[in-house]
Enzyme design. Structure first.
Site, PDB file in Angstrom:
ATOM      1  N   ASP A   1       0.857  -1.187   0.000  1.00 43.52           N
ATOM      2  CA  ASP A   1       0.000   0.000   0.000  1.00 43.52           C
ATOM      3  C   ASP A   1       0.893   1.236   0.000  1.00 43.52           C
ATOM      4  O   ASP A   1       2.121   1.129   0.184  1.00 43.52           O
ATOM      5  CB  ASP A   1      -0.926   0.015   1.229  1.00 43.52           C
ATOM      6  CG  ASP A   1      -2.035   1.051   1.105  1.00 43.52           C
ATOM      7  OD1 ASP A   1      -2.477   1.316  -0.028  1.00 43.52           O
ATOM      8  OD2 ASP A   1      -2.452   1.606   2.140  1.00 43.52           O
TER       9      ASP A   1
ATOM     10  N   GLU B   1       0.902   5.732   1.008  1.00 43.35           N
ATOM     11  CA  GLU B   1       0.268   6.963   1.464  1.00 43.35           C
ATOM     12  C   GLU B   1       0.902   8.094   0.679  1.00 43.35           C
ATOM     13  O   GLU B   1       2.092   8.048   0.342  1.00 43.35           O
ATOM     14  CB  GLU B   1       0.474   7.185   2.966  1.00 43.35           C
ATOM     15  CG  GLU B   1       0.024   6.036   3.858  1.00 43.35           C
ATOM     16  CD  GLU B   1      -1.473   5.776   3.828  1.00 43.35           C
ATOM     17  OE1 GLU B   1      -2.223   6.670   3.361  1.00 43.35           O
ATOM     18  OE2 GLU B   1      -1.887   4.685   4.246  1.00 43.35           O
TER      19      GLU B   1
ATOM     20  N   ASP C   1      -2.049   3.860  -6.192  1.00 42.52           N
ATOM     21  CA  ASP C   1      -0.766   3.263  -5.801  1.00 42.52           C
ATOM     22  C   ASP C   1       0.140   3.081  -7.008  1.00 42.52           C
ATOM     23  O   ASP C   1       1.361   3.257  -6.921  1.00 42.52           O
ATOM     24  CB  ASP C   1      -0.988   1.905  -5.122  1.00 42.52           C
ATOM     25  CG  ASP C   1      -1.836   2.010  -3.866  1.00 42.52           C
ATOM     26  OD1 ASP C   1      -1.543   2.875  -3.028  1.00 42.52           O
ATOM     27  OD2 ASP C   1      -2.792   1.230  -3.739  1.00 42.52           O
TER      28      ASP C   1
ATOM     29  N   TYR D   1      -1.853   2.853  11.737  1.00 42.58           N
ATOM     30  CA  TYR D   1      -2.885   2.911  10.707  1.00 42.58           C
ATOM     31  C   TYR D   1      -2.324   2.439   9.367  1.00 42.58           C
ATOM     32  O   TYR D   1      -2.934   1.633   8.663  1.00 42.58           O
ATOM     33  CB  TYR D   1      -3.408   4.346  10.585  1.00 42.58           C
ATOM     34  CG  TYR D   1      -4.320   4.587   9.419  1.00 42.58           C
ATOM     35  CD1 TYR D   1      -5.704   4.475   9.559  1.00 42.58           C
ATOM     36  CD2 TYR D   1      -3.816   4.946   8.164  1.00 42.58           C
ATOM     37  CE1 TYR D   1      -6.545   4.693   8.488  1.00 42.58           C
ATOM     38  CE2 TYR D   1      -4.652   5.163   7.088  1.00 42.58           C
ATOM     39  CZ  TYR D   1      -6.020   5.048   7.249  1.00 42.58           C
ATOM     40  OH  TYR D   1      -6.845   5.263   6.188  1.00 42.58           O
TER      41      TYR D   1
ATOM     42  N   ASP E   1      -3.103  -1.192   6.989  1.00 42.37           N
ATOM     43  CA  ASP E   1      -3.581  -1.174   5.608  1.00 42.37           C
ATOM     44  C   ASP E   1      -3.043  -2.324   4.769  1.00 42.37           C
ATOM     45  O   ASP E   1      -3.525  -2.548   3.652  1.00 42.37           O
ATOM     46  CB  ASP E   1      -3.207   0.155   4.938  1.00 42.37           C
ATOM     47  CG  ASP E   1      -4.259   1.229   5.171  1.00 42.37           C
ATOM     48  OD1 ASP E   1      -5.329   0.907   5.705  1.00 42.37           O
ATOM     49  OD2 ASP E   1      -4.000   2.390   4.803  1.00 42.37           O
TER      50      ASP E   1
END
Length: 378
Positions: free
Chosen positions: A34, A36, A91, A157, A161
């Site tokens: 993943d 961010e 992504d 967090y 994910d």
């Protein structure tokens, strides 16, 4: 599925630590992936964090502090483990920017979920609840991922994910194999990678606008040129599209076909700053369209409010819904509205139907051809 309620994670901000993380992850057959990022004042997303791992450990890689190494490229490439992502279109942009390529081979768990006849655009939180009966908090979704140091809550967090992805995929894979649809997913994910690696087709951007059908051929030629210019300019300058010129503003320019700065200034929604900086360029593009020979103009787009268009859309939707019901799949998994619009355009313009390839073609092409063959081409 029993999974740990917490997760072990390591923050990676040196090349040495990244090498150790890659060596560890290379021993896995499957890893969750993943990212961010932040995307407020730029065209391209700004990579802020890369998450790689599984239920045992998640590595949080800081792309602002460490560059991708050969070990990482190998890990993310075909020689590495299978990469599991969820709703991965954004992504893919991050990896293209940071690594220069996208993860492969990969599986998208959102696509897998849809092919099992479930919700077609399920969120990661709902996916985890469905497959793992675990709650994923949403509190840090919109936090500042470029701040350093990241808070403990942000790191946890981010790790959550990916922690369930590998195990969820194991269950999805078994269900897909049982339904005979595993190959469908592999085909779709392969196509997703190919699309992410493909070149952008700026020349077709103008077709995205819902009201482009209202334009006459010469206006349409101007709109196409304005869109191509805007797409290239925002990438070169790394600006959000609307910061330069929105689709709506470009559409108004094309409809008006202004011949000078005064006429350009009267276009609805145009900002004086845009005229000052780009007026000559915009007028030159419009003049280019005005000077085109009739034979070189694009065809008008079919009107979605015409009876002929509505008749065809109704027939196509009925055919899609019938096949979707027979397969227990959401209709939007079989075909998008934009794809149906292309079929209608081809039919109205008496050109070849844009038949689909792969498993979708096998299950849907005949039904779509049949739907359009009744009364429409006789």
């Amino acid at each position: 599925m029993t999974m740990p309620t917490d997760v072990t994670w390591h923050f990676i901000d040196t090349e040495e630590a990244l090498e150790r993380a890659c060596a560890d992850l290379a021993t896995r057959d499957v890893i969750g992936v993943d990212t961010e990022f932040m995307r407020e004042t730029t065209f391209y997303p700004v990579p802020a964090l890369i998450q790689l791992g599984d239920a045992d450990v998640v590595y949080l890689i800081d792309p602002t502090a460490v560059a991708p190494t050969e070990s990482l490229r190998t890990l993310l490439g075909d020689a590495g483990p299978l990469k599991i992502l969820h709703a991965c279109s954004e992504d893919m942009e991050i990896f293209t920017l940071w690594v220069g390529d996208v993860p492969s081979p990969l599986i998208d768990t959102q696509m897998a979920h849809a092919l099992l006849g479930e919700e077609s655009s399920i969120s990661y939180q709902r996916l985890v609840d469905h497959w793992a009966q675990q709650h994923v908090p949403k509190g840090e979704t919109r936090s500042n991922w470029l701040q350093r140091p990241l808070s403990e809550e942000q790191c946890r967090y981010a790790a959550l994910d990916v922690v369930w992805l590998s195990s969820i995929w194991q269950r999805q894979q078994a269900c897909l194999r049982e339904k005979g649809r595993l190959q469908w997913l592999l085909e779709d994910c392969h196509a997703l990678v190919d699309a992410a690696r493909g070149a952008r087709d700026d020349a077709r951007w103008y077709l995205r606008h819902r009201n482009a059908w209202r334009l006459e051929p010469r206006q349409l030629a101007a709109f196409q040129r304005l869109c191509v210019w805007r797409e290239r300019a925002v990438r070169e300058r790394n600006l959000p599209r609307n910061w330069l010129a929105s689709d709506a503003t470009l559409m108004e320019m094309a409809a008006a076909l202004p011949g000078n700065r005064y006429e350009l200034s009267r276009v609805d929604g145009i900002k004086p700053a845009l005229i000052k900086r780009e007026g000559d360029t915009l007028l030159a593009l419009i003049e280019e369209a005005v000077r085109l020979e009739e034979a070189d103009l694009p065809n008008t787009l079919p009107s979605p409010i015409s009876d002929a268009y509505k008749k065809r859309m109704k027939a196509l939707k009925a055919a899609v819904n019938e096949r979707a019901t027979a397969l227990s799949l959401p209709a939007e998994v079989l075909v998008t509205r934009r794809e149906l619009e292309r079929w209608i355009s081809a039919d109205l313009q008496r050109t070849d139907w844009p038949c689909m390839s792969g498993w979708r073609g096998e299950v849907l092409n005949d039904a779509l051809v049949s739907a359009l063959s009744h009364d429409t081409r006789s």
